[in-house]
Design a protein around this motif. Sequence first.
Motif: not given
Length: 470
Positions: A404-416
């Motif tokens: 739903t929010e694919p373009d929102r900035e993330r300070g960390f992203r869960v791998p895989f």
Amino acid sequence: MSNGQRIGARVLRRKPIDQLTHPGGDLRRTMGVGHLTMISIGATLGTGIFVVLGEAVPEAGPAIVVSFVLAGITALFSALSYAELAGLIPASGSSYSYTYATLGEIVAWVCGWCLVLEYGVSVAAVAVGWGQYVNQLLDLVLGVRIPDVLSQPPEEGGIVNVPAVLVVVISMLVLLGGSKGSARTNTILVWVKIGALVMFCAVAFTAFKAGNLQPLFPLGLAGVSAGAATLFFSYIGFDAASTAGEEARNPQRDLPRAIIISLVVITALYCAVALAAVGAMPWQEFEGTEAALSRVLTDNVSGSIWPILLSIGAVVATTSVVLTVLYGQTRILYAMSRDGLVPPIFAKLSPRTGVPFTNTVVVGLFIAVLAALVPLGSLADVTSIGTLFAFALVNIAVVILRRTEPDRERGFRVPFSPVTPVLGLGFCVYMMVSLGLAAWVAFLGWMALGFVIYFGYSVRKARLEVQTRD
């Protein structure tokens, strides 16, 4: 629109992320990554390693070290999801706020209600354990113990557990002094208990016998899994840092770092302590031992000073857990109150310290009464299921927000992703199914009470409802 459709629309409404990240509150941003990491370690590193080890070693044998690694990996899946959401939605409500933005108000209420159960009951349980450690320390140093009438609940032959009340009230007073001061106090306590565990390892390794590790898997892989299931609850608490989202100076950067760093530190310490313990004392001798680490030093190392120092560390460790988990409890209720789901008194801040004063006092006194009158076993039985349910919802929230929010900035992203969050969800469901009937009865009863409150009060008072009417 029919009445049923209107109710369905209300309970499924979601709170925009921008409202969660800019809530308009007045909590003061005073914490850096060091304070946040110490909150997470402080809420996790305590009663588990000092008590649960004695229960888990007979299940796994010397392979208890492998069990700790397996339990740590299980916790890591949910920790990665917490790290992504904490950076994306740095709000005080932790997983309650995350589910409000993704799964709707009714699920957010259930999650918040579970957190109230988890945090409140676990604080009371740890406080009861603190009283036991104090008694052990008095016995080692002075040869005296607090009489059962003043250190046990009515169900176990006493009248009131005074030590348990004392540690809750002291922690409440520290929190009322302000978040910066309480974070500084917690940091000192965390360093003391880390020092106590490092000291244990250094001393216990002097009595290390390689033969105690043979055979490494006396109870097979099933024993390793059973030990890991028991030990998983030693990792509960790393999510406490996420409740400080609105008091962190740079939450998008620092919250994910604090969660991951704390889990790595905790897992490394747990494995080192377990290896030192089973290396110094044959694993069969852990059966029925409540204060396992103290017994390792008493029975296998010369010098009476070491068990005393370890007991001091245990008292400090549990004090830190009471302080940090009580802090998390008040911030969960603060977020729910600000959203209108619980009465507004829980969101009222002190103009002098900037902390939710009435919230802290009410929660502190309620938990003090609970700790004074209810035995440890009854408290511990209902702690874990609420935690696992909240962890499961966080893993689901990561997957939904990626869509739903694919373009929102993330300070960390869960791998895989989505594989990692799905695995985290699966582990949580497995652990929940493994719990006994008593835990499920308590959980369902608590949920029933929660739904009565939600449909009787919260669904009409929610701020989103008021804004919709306006």
